[in-house]
Design a protein around this motif. Structure first.
Motif: not given
Length: 323
Positions: A72-76, A80-85, A104-107
């Motif tokens: 969750l911390a990594a995906s968030n 915020q950094l505008g990159i994929k996860s 949070y937008g993660a795969e």
């Protein structure tokens, strides 16, 4: 996705005096409420720090192996950094946590019965160019990020040293950060109690063996503590600075979660309940009676998170453990 406008990907959290726990303990108990981080976990500090540095170095895709919180911390952070996860999670991860990761937008890839197996897959994915592997706990940038907890406590206590700091241990990243922070502010002689649950006590088993050992499996309900092997640095710190290791039952951890919900209206997970059990289960008094801990007038408990829990789960565990 949007670009972060802040220099850090975590927030400074409150340090609050607890009337209920202080009354129960007979000394002042302060709660460092890192359950109030953006993703409800202290991991926003360390994982955010690592992701930020990776992004600055040209990383464009974050890959993390996690039982939930680090993911969750990594995906968030990636959002915020505008990159994929891409977040790899073990089969024991609750569905609601998987859905949060996707929000949070993660795969998300679900693989392995325990985190150690999941981690193998994450490292495979991260071998691609431009991808960055993010360990949930075993990296200097993570420890550096977590060390900010102690720096905040220093200012929040106006420089007054606590008599003990209580922390939950899984893979050992938070413990490493706490120790690093204590050293930074010249508090390295402050006793630290490292709390684990039976069935996830990788640090305690290593201390007893005199070397880092691997547990055969994770049987505790505190899945956020579910690393079969504590990181080498955590073991090194425990040996050098005399970290006090203590293990509680799942029942004690769940009971602490329930009592904390009544006392402070916060829902926290069993991994966090382990540290709270140091007060609720009178662990501190027991350690004092065994001459393993001296006089305590002021204790700080790091309330590490509240992701891997719901009201329904807590009710289920209450019934399961008859607490």
């Amino acid at each position: 996705m949007r670009q972060a406008k802040t220099t850090t990907l975590h927030v400074s959290t409150p340090l609050t005096w607890s009337q209920p726990l202080s009354k129960l303990a007979g000394f002042d108990v302060y709660l460092k409420l890192d359950n109030l981080q953006p993703t409800s976990t202290f991991k926003d500090r360390g994982v955010g720090n690592l992701c930020k540095k990776a992004h600055r170095a040209g990383g464009r895709h974050i890959v993390c192996s996690s039982g939930g919180n680090a993911g969750l911390a990594a995906s968030n952070a990636a959002r915020q950094l505008g990159i994929k996860s891409t977040i790899c999670v073990p089969e024991t991860t609750p569905l609601f946590t998987v859905e949060k990761l996707k929000d949070y937008g993660a795969e998300v890839e679900i693989v392995g019965k325990v985190w150690d197996e999941t981690d193998i897959r994450a490292r495979e994915i991260a071998s691609k160019p431009g991808y960055t592997y993010v360990s949930p706990f075993n990296h200097p940038d993570i420890w550096e990020g977590h060390s900010t907890i102690i720096e905040e406590i220093l200012h929040q206590l106006d420089g007054e040293r606590p008599d003990v700091v209580i922390v939950s241990v899984g893979g050992g990243g938070l413990l490493c950060g706490v120790m690093e922070g204590l050293i930074k502010v010249n508090w390295e002689t402050v006793p630290v109690i490292a709390m684990e649950t039976f069935g996830a006590e990788s640090l305690n088993a290593s201390i007893k063996a005199g070397k880092v050992v691997t547990l055969p499996g994770i049987t505790s309900v505190a899945k956020s503590l579910g690393s079969k092997r504590v990181c080498d640095k955590a073991f090194e710190y425990s040996q050098k600075y005399g970290v006090i290791s203590h293990v509680v039952s799942d029942e004690e951890a769940i009971s602490a979660c329930l009592r904390f919900a009544d006392d402070h209206r916060f829902l926290v997970e069993p991994a966090c309940g382990a540290s709270l059990a140091a007060v609720y289960s009178s662990v501190i008094k027991r350690l004092q009676s065994e001459d393993r801990l001296g006089q305590v007038d002021k204790a700080v408990v790091i309330v590490c998170g509240g992701n891997s829990v719901t009201l329904q789960l807590l009710a289920k565990w209450k019934e399961q453990f008859k607490v």
